[in-house]
Design an enzyme around this catalytic site. Sequence first.
Site, mmCIF file in Angstrom:
data_model
loop_
_atom_site.group_PDB
_atom_site.id
_atom_site.type_symbol
_atom_site.label_atom_id
_atom_site.label_comp_id
_atom_site.label_asym_id
_atom_site.label_seq_id
_atom_site.Cartn_x
_atom_site.Cartn_y
_atom_site.Cartn_z
ATOM 1 N N GLY A 1 0.844 -1.137 -0.081
ATOM 2 C CA GLY A 1 0.150 -0.033 -0.002
ATOM 3 C C GLY A 1 0.953 1.268 0.035
ATOM 4 O O GLY A 1 1.373 1.584 1.342
ATOM 5 N N THR A 2 1.403 1.721 -1.181
ATOM 6 C CA THR A 2 2.259 2.672 -1.087
ATOM 7 C C THR A 2 2.045 3.999 -0.568
ATOM 8 O O THR A 2 2.903 4.800 -0.183
ATOM 9 C CB THR A 2 2.682 2.863 -2.833
ATOM 10 O OG1 THR A 2 1.423 3.110 -3.569
ATOM 11 C CG2 THR A 2 3.274 1.676 -3.477
ATOM 12 N N CYS A 3 0.655 4.435 -0.538
ATOM 13 C CA CYS A 3 0.287 5.680 0.118
ATOM 14 C C CYS A 3 0.594 5.538 1.593
ATOM 15 O O CYS A 3 0.740 6.537 2.199
ATOM 16 C CB CYS A 3 -1.152 6.010 -0.224
ATOM 17 S SG CYS A 3 -2.308 4.909 0.345
ATOM 18 N N MET A 4 0.617 4.277 2.190
ATOM 19 C CA MET A 4 0.904 4.334 3.689
ATOM 20 C C MET A 4 2.307 3.647 3.917
ATOM 21 O O MET A 4 2.688 3.330 5.048
ATOM 22 C CB MET A 4 -0.210 3.219 4.208
ATOM 23 C CG MET A 4 -1.516 3.682 4.090
ATOM 24 S SD MET A 4 -1.819 5.351 4.922
ATOM 25 C CE MET A 4 -1.680 4.731 6.609
ATOM 26 N N ASN A 5 3.000 3.481 2.946
ATOM 27 C CA ASN A 5 4.399 2.909 2.852
ATOM 28 C C ASN A 5 4.412 1.619 3.712
ATOM 29 O O ASN A 5 5.185 1.307 4.640
ATOM 30 C CB ASN A 5 5.452 3.994 3.695
ATOM 31 C CG ASN A 5 5.563 5.260 3.031
ATOM 32 O OD1 ASN A 5 5.611 5.343 1.748
ATOM 33 N ND2 ASN A 5 5.616 6.398 3.712
#
Length: 614
Positions: free
Chosen positions: A580-584
Amino acid sequence: MGAFLWKDLLARSDLAGLQKNQLGVIDENRWCLFCNVYSHRLLATGSDDDEYCNENDFHPAKIAIKLRDILYRLYWTEPLLFSSLERANANTGADLVAFRRASLMCATTKAWNALYERWCRKPFCAEDAWYFPRGGAVSVNGGNPSIIHNVASTSPAVVSMDDDGDDSDMDEDLPSTSSSNAIQQGKEEEMLAKSFRDPKMARLLTSVPQAVPFDERVAMFQSLIASDKSLHSSDSLELPSRNHIRIERADLYHQAYTKLNHLGSALRNKIQITFINHQGLEEAGIDGGGVFKEFMDDLVKEAFSPEMHYFSVAPGVETLKVNVYNKTMINRRQEILAEFEFLGRILGKACYESILIEPQFSIPFLKKLLGKQNSVFDLRAFDPEFYRHLTQLKKHPNIEDMGLTFEIHSCVDGRGNFLGQERSVELCPGGSSVQVTKDNCIHYVHLIAHHRLNAEGSLETQAFLKGFQDIIPAAWVRLFSAVELQKLLSGDSSVLGIDVKGLREVMVYSAGYHISQPIIGWFWEVLSEMNPSQQQKFLRFMTSCSRQPLLGFRALVPCPCIQQVPLTDENGVVKLPSSGTCMNLLKLPKYLSKEIMREKLIYAIENGTGFELS
């Protein structure tokens, strides 16, 4: 003469007098004379950057430290108030001292900055030799309370190199990049100064920013951006300040240009991206910031690729410069300049969002972004071979026999206008009839360098700068040198792969994982054993950006996290890692062995589609 004055100052123990805060009129006059002579020497010593380092007593490192000590007092411990200068009168003793201190401040700043330019090209001392003493200078903490929201300081104004004064003698000593933009640059820096509560820090950063460590200036820069975001944007998904666009991966650059370029400065606002894959299908995932970072990473790589013909690779240094020999420019000049504006906005947006990029730009191009003129010394970072041949002309015993005139073969005239094809261009009025001789050779060398570095590509660079400044105010990036600006844009290029130890120190764990578990130990072993390219791919897979944060992983927001997920799906098939790249966030199944984990993780990062694998 500079060496003689320096030795005279040493002999008179003026340095000890400075340390005791007892500057006298004679001392100030001598220091002003030395600084003015030394500044001229730095500009006129031709191509031998090593020559001025060979004199032990006159070594630039010693001079830099002594000038730093003078400026530390004039800028920080006993700053000169602008009100004192306004009352300055040659007929009164007290005000005469204030005026002479202001003159000393101007001359010393000019010399110190010129010496720092030399250091940036070829370091001759440790970087911390430029820093003001830590005991009295600012120390930037988290949140940076020195930044204010669009409010000018009401504290007494402190004299700086960029203050608009009525005294013409001081104006002659102002360190400037060119007379044509000095007034505009002064206004921009005054706006920057008003962003800080402490007027001393404001003047320090607008006149001698190298006195503050790079990491602290980066923190200030990021605080300026955070302040700007709080004023001009919103994190709310429903507000119109967030633009939502669909981008086909197969036509990424042209669709980005069509859908984003018209936004101008509004590109500072949040942008949500939905990708359309190569099969024409909408990719899974809601963009909370991660997809946009991936989009920017891909866009920058494509837009600044030499295959796009806007930039070419500078020979010998492998950095990007404006491609002035782009034949597609002949019939599309206005379109090309509009696209350079867009390229500037892309780079500005990446910097605004702290997205580190891969392209490395030539130093002369970066100096133009800082509003500085390039000199013959910068030619070495542009075309080392051409620089070597050009500077050797000064040593040629019979230069008159070469038949050179004040001309250059170029496809651009002296004003930067594209000529369509390469032709002879005069370097000065009547240059075609002026022969190069031993007496005028240095002037010829400087004019050649000026044309190559400042005239060629100037219109494209101006368009690029206009787009960049739509996003990042000009004065903000002047906190940095050209080398530091590249580091601000791309991170530390000396770091191979990623700092695994630094990432491990800030990693958090959820959904059943804990740092003490064997599977977490396997993960860190696998990551450490990856080659640098694989490590960067992993970072892109998890955060959507392949380059680690400039100030280290502690600056990553939100903190990176490894989350446990079921090993198999509903059909019993072993899952791949996802993200989940937006949440690293790394979603890591609980694999049964280190080897299985290695195989699955490398497969996932090589395919590079975290959302698609969820």
